[in-house]
Design an enzyme around this catalytic site. Structure first.
Site, PDB file in Angstrom:
ATOM      1  N   CYS A 115       0.813  -1.234   0.000  1.00  0.00           N
ATOM      2  CA  CYS A 115       0.000   0.000   0.000  1.00  0.00           C
ATOM      3  C   CYS A 115       0.837   1.272   0.000  1.00  0.00           C
ATOM      4  CB  CYS A 115      -0.915   0.020   1.212  1.00  0.00           C
ATOM      5  SG  CYS A 115      -1.859  -1.483   1.331  1.00  0.00           S
ATOM      6  N   HIS A 261      -4.101   6.689   0.812  1.00  0.00           N
ATOM      7  CA  HIS A 261      -4.279   5.351   0.242  1.00  0.00           C
ATOM      8  C   HIS A 261      -5.732   4.953   0.457  1.00  0.00           C
ATOM      9  CE1 HIS A 261      -4.097   1.194  -0.580  1.00  0.00           C
ATOM     10  NE2 HIS A 261      -4.111   0.800   0.678  1.00  0.00           N
ATOM     11  N   ASN A 291      -9.817  -1.273  -3.092  1.00  0.00           N
ATOM     12  CA  ASN A 291      -8.424  -1.033  -2.709  1.00  0.00           C
ATOM     13  C   ASN A 291      -7.504  -1.630  -3.776  1.00  0.00           C
ATOM     14  OD1 ASN A 291      -5.867  -1.197  -1.574  1.00  0.00           O
ATOM     15  ND2 ASN A 291      -6.567  -1.978   0.407  1.00  0.00           N
TER      16      ASN A 291
END
Ligand code: UT7
Length: 335
Positions: A115, A261, A291
């Site tokens: 991430c 993020h 995501n």
């Protein structure tokens, strides 16, 4: 003094739209649960019947970014490719992308970092540029999660959050005395928590690296201690914000937009309220994409530019935390 400047951005999302209701056909979940706990409404996955790798998604995003930067492939001094889902076990997807761009000997560097692939990647590009090792760096963050997810009820906590996608950024060294470009970088990792979000197989610590037994046990699927990651993100993201602002000699009032993020809308809303940010000063697109890990921030950056949420003179803060556990923050000011 040499500053690292963004010259172009691009994004690419695969064509297969997967809604929460689609997931509910394959596992015990509901649209309501997914929206309430994560904010996600849909995501894009690559078609399961085609061989598409992250370097292919990265290629599409790169072409757009390079067109906007006015770059030809030969202008690139270095490719940095961030992904946790490389096309193949080795070599890295950066080499595959290099060839697909028609290049022959341009260096290509793969990084993992999940991430925080964007944070570690931009920090690396900035260091290469400022040291004179490279002047034009193509950064790509791309993931294909869909081919590695357990779409049964057993994997539902992880599977519902992930999407596929790619973002690309063209970065160039520019001599200037203006306070622009990458103004601050903070990076951290806590390997003690590595197992709280990981995929074990194929694994070089077992021989052979992947067995039928491992497949039957589902050891090739990601596992996550979601609560630990969630709580850590809510604590670490405000902390690293303070740290990076201090490094850049700026205050939160100087930040026009925070691009976090996109892991969970609730994490980003908790951050927003902890920092006292209005809706105009934080960017969310997880609702549409899920995501996309290393793809998430470069995709969001490209969209935010396109939507004119940021542009000439804007100061942007990028924050993120995820598997590793790693977390990072970058402050960037546009020309
Ligand atoms: O980018 C990588 C970094 N990752 C993250 O930042 C993820 C951070 N964590 C999260 O986003 C959240 O922890 C999740 C969205 C993954 C899970 O949300 P949660 O509020 O922490 O739920 P939970 O794991 O505590 O599960 C609550 C309940 C459980 O049932 P019981 O034990 O209460 O009966 C789960 O089995 O919800 C159940 N559950 C689901 N139900 C329907 C878990 N996943 C699902 C699902 N659909 N997809």
């Amino acid at each position: 003094m040499k500053k690292t400047i963004i010259k172009g951005t691009g994004r690419y999302l695969p064509t297969r739209l997967v809604t929460n209701d689609d997931l509910a056909k394959w596992m015990d979940t509901t649209d309501e649960w997914i929206r309430q706990r994560t904010g996600i409404e849909q995501r894009y996955w690559v078609p399961a019947d085609k061989e598409i790798g992250v370097s292919d998604l990265g290629l599409e995003a790169s072409r757009i970014a390079m067109k906007r930067a006015g770059w030809k492939p030969e202008d690139i001094d270095l490719i940095i490719f961030a992904t946790l889902s490389p096309d193949i076990f080795f070599p890295g997807s950066g080499c595959l992308l290099q060839h697909k761009l028609g290049l022959t000997t341009t260096p290509a560097l793969d990084i993992r970092q999940q991430c925080t692939g964007f944070h570690y990647g931009i920090a690396t590009a900035d260091a290469y540029i400022r040291s004179g090792l490279a002047n034009r760096v193509l950064f790509v963050g791309a993931e294909i999660h869909s081919s590695g997810l357990d779409i049964s009820t057993k994997g539902r906590d992880v599977t519902v959050i992930f999407g596929d996608g790619a973002g690309a950024v063209c970065l160039e060294g520019v001599e200037t005395e203006e306070n622009i470009g990458v103004l601050g970088v903070s990076l951290h990792a806590q390997g003690e928590l590595a197992m709280s979000l990981m995929t074990e197989a194929p694994s070089s610590r077992v021989t052979p690296r992947l067995t039928v037994e491992m497949l039957e046990q589902g050891r090739h699927y990601p596992v996550m201690d979601g609560k630990t990651i969630f709580k850590l993100a809510v604590r670490r993201l405000p902390e690293i914000t303070k740290e990076v602002l201090g490094k850049a000699g700026l205050s939160m009032n100087d930040i026009d937009l925070v691009i976090p993020h996109q892991a969970n809308l609730r994490i980003n809303q908790a951050y927003q309220s902890a920092m006292g940010l209005s809706d105009e000063r934080i960017f969310h697109n997880i609702q549409r994409y899920g995501n996309t890990t290393a793809g998430s921030i470069p995709i969001a950056l490209d969209e935010a530019i396109e939507m004119k949420r940021i542009g000439k003179g804007s100061t942007v803060l990028f924050i993120g935390l995820g598997s590793g556990v790693t977390w990072g923050a970058i402050i960037y000011r546009f020309e």
